[in-house]
Each structure stands twice: as C-alpha cells, then as structure tokens.
Design a protein around this motif. Structure first.
Motif: not given
Length: 125
Positions: A55-59, A105-113
């Motif tokens: 969505r091009g969503y930014t946070s 929402d991409g705000r948590h380190a655990s969401e990234y690989d």
C-alpha cells in the motif's frame, strides 16, 4: 538476501543526512516491507520508520515524525531514509531490515527476516 546500509556520518544538529539500504538476493523473493531501526549506546534498539510495499503505507516513531522520510526505489532495490533537522538524540547505529513474510505495521523488529549491518549516525550539538 543481503542488505547494505550506507550514508551515515558526523553532522551538526539541525543538519540533514540521507541513508540508503541496497537489497540484493541470488533468488527472486517477495518482500512485504522494509524498515529502519536504530540503537544508541547503552540503549535498546528502537523503531524509526517502516514502509509496506502493498500500500505504500509508511509509519514513523513519534520522535522522528515530521523530520524523517522513508521512501523506496523499486528499480534500484533501494530503501532510503531522509533525515532532516537532526538532533543529538538521533545519534546511533541505524540498521535496515526487510520482511519476506506478511507483516502488520512494521514497527517491531520481530516482523523482519533479514537485517543489514548498521551505519553510524552521530549528531553533535
């Protein structure tokens, strides 16, 4: 998947820097979002900004909202972080990360690989 961050340096308060993060991979992959995190000496890593592909969503973290801008260049597989009106409290090692699975929402380190090595940003007063 490899990530390489660059663009850090020493700058006076009020100045600007642009960080870049180039993503490379031997195999095609799907990425759902990317983010920037930072870690200051003696402090825990903290979220800075994220962008979600679909969505091009930014946070943004509240501390950088209005001063930092995250963006992407799909053709160059590059993520950017434009940092304006820098403050001494922005000092830290900035790392980029990518998520190859669905994220919220991409705000948590655990969401990234995958994570890249950080680039040092030092803001002097």
């Amino acid at each position: 998947v490899q990530l390489q961050a660059s663009g850090g340096g020493l700058i006076q308060a009020g100045g600007s820097l642009r960080l870049s993060c180039v993503v490379s991979s031997r195999r095609p992959f799907s990425w759902y979002g990317m983010g920037w995190f930072r870690q200051a000496p003696g402090r825990a890593r903290e979220f800075v900004a994220a962008i979600l592909w679909s969505r091009g969503y930014t946070s943004y973290a509240d501390s950088v909202k209005g001063r930092f801008t995250i963006s992407r260049d799909n053709a160059r597989n590059t993520l950017y972080l434009q940092m304006d009106s820098l403050e001494p409290s922005d000092t830290g090692v900035y790392s980029c990360a990518v998520s190859t699975t669905r994220i919220t929402d991409g705000r948590h380190a655990s969401e990234y690989d995958y994570w890249g090595r950080g680039t040092q940003v030092t803001v002097s007063s």
